[in-house]
Design an enzyme around this catalytic site. Structure first.
Site, PDB file in Angstrom:
ATOM      1  CB  CYS A  77      39.286  26.323  16.985  1.00 29.11           C
ATOM      2  SG  CYS A  77      38.206  27.614  16.536  1.00 29.11           S
ATOM      3  CB  CYS A 137      35.534  25.628  17.407  1.00 31.67           C
ATOM      4  SG  CYS A 137      34.528  24.826  18.617  1.00 31.67           S
TER       5      CYS A 137
HETATM    6 FE1  SF4 Z   1      40.847  31.268  18.168  1.00 28.07          FE
HETATM    7 FE2  SF4 Z   1      38.797  29.896  17.578  1.00 28.07          FE
HETATM    8 FE3  SF4 Z   1      38.499  31.607  19.591  1.00 28.07          FE
HETATM    9 FE4  SF4 Z   1      38.709  32.545  16.940  1.00 28.07          FE
HETATM   10  S1  SF4 Z   1      37.073  31.353  18.089  1.00 28.07           S
HETATM   11  S2  SF4 Z   1      39.910  33.293  18.664  1.00 28.07           S
HETATM   12  S3  SF4 Z   1      40.014  31.124  16.125  1.00 28.07           S
HETATM   13  S4  SF4 Z   1      39.930  29.926  19.473  1.00 28.07           S
END
Ligand code: SF4
Length: 246
Positions: free
Chosen positions: A119, A229
């Site tokens: 994230c 996030c």
């Molecule tokens: Fe990556 Fe966060 Fe998207 Fe999941 S929600 S794919 S962990 S950026």
């Protein structure tokens, strides 16, 4: 603190549209941006911002892992609101390559820490870059969405990014948002009518059953207190803001 108190007083009792008009006046349209995930709250705010008739920037975090429905909604929104300044944000290419080389494509399932790294790379860093030089950003957050947002205020100081955060829907319910969105015929991401009540990346988001918590479909393998996030980490130091920064 003084300035934040003044902003909270100024926005008290205002409708979301009035809060947006206040923000455009206070910060100026070029010093303000709305961040959108195409969730209904963001789509409603996009519509309300468009009614101001000013070229305000709309930020879309393209993590590279969204559902196709989200890209479809983004495309239609661009077409529907040509007066807004659409700005896509993407992760740093070199950092992403290194991250994938070291951790593989599905590291977010392995631990909270690895999920937050993903994230951070795909969302937090691109957004932080985009917020530099702005005075405030607008979000579709609501207090009732999760335990991590219960103390949300209409205006807050975003300590991490050094600017104000405006949350026009902070005290609205989901029912109010949907009623207003339907009344104004706002474009809605198809996923939202299929049980995806909170929209995120495809591998980290699933539909929820009737009566389940709104955000229970996000990172469903984690405990509720971890479900942010990094874009909206709390506390945002509302009580700790330094008056010399306001
Ligand atoms: Fe990556 Fe966060 Fe998207 Fe999941 S929600 S794919 S962990 S950026």
């Amino acid at each position: 603190m003084e300035r934040l108190d003044r902003y909270l007083t100024a926005t008290q009792g205002k409708t979301p549209g009035e809060v947006l008009a206040w923000a455009a006046q206070e910060f100026g349209p070029t010093r303000l941006a709305l961040a959108s995930s195409t969730q209904v709250e963001d789509q409603l705010l996009t519509h309300l911002v468009s009614l101001l008739g000013q070229r305000i920037t709309l930020l879309f975090l393209d993590t590279g892992r969204h559902f196709q429905e989200t890209y479809d909604c983004w495309e239609k929104t661009r077409e529907a609101y040509p007066g807004l300044n659409f700005r896509p944000l993407v992760p740093d290419c070199g950092e992403l390559e290194q991250f994938l080389f070291e951790q593989g494509p599905n590291s977010f399932y392995h631990s909270v820490e690895q999920r937050k790294q993903c994230c951070n790379l795909r969302k937090v860093k691109p957004l932080s870059r985009a917020l530099k030089g702005l005075d405030a950003w607008i979000t579709g957050q609501r207090a009732e969405q999760s335990v991590t947002r219960a103390a949300l205020q209409t205006v807050e100081w975003d300590e991490a990014n050094g600017l104000f955060k405006v949350n026009p829907l902070a005290h609205w319910s989901s029912e109010q948002v949907w009623a207003e969105a339907n009344k104004l015929r706002v474009l809605v991401n198809k996923l939202q009518t299929q049980g995806f009540l909170s929209l995120g990346c495809a591998p980290c988001t699933r539909a929820v059953a009737a009566g389940e918590d709104l955000r229970s479909g996000r990172w469903w393998w984690e405990e509720p207190e971890h479900k942010e996030c990094g874009l909206h980490n709390r506390p945002l130091a509302v009580a700790e803001t330094r008056s010399d920064q306001r």
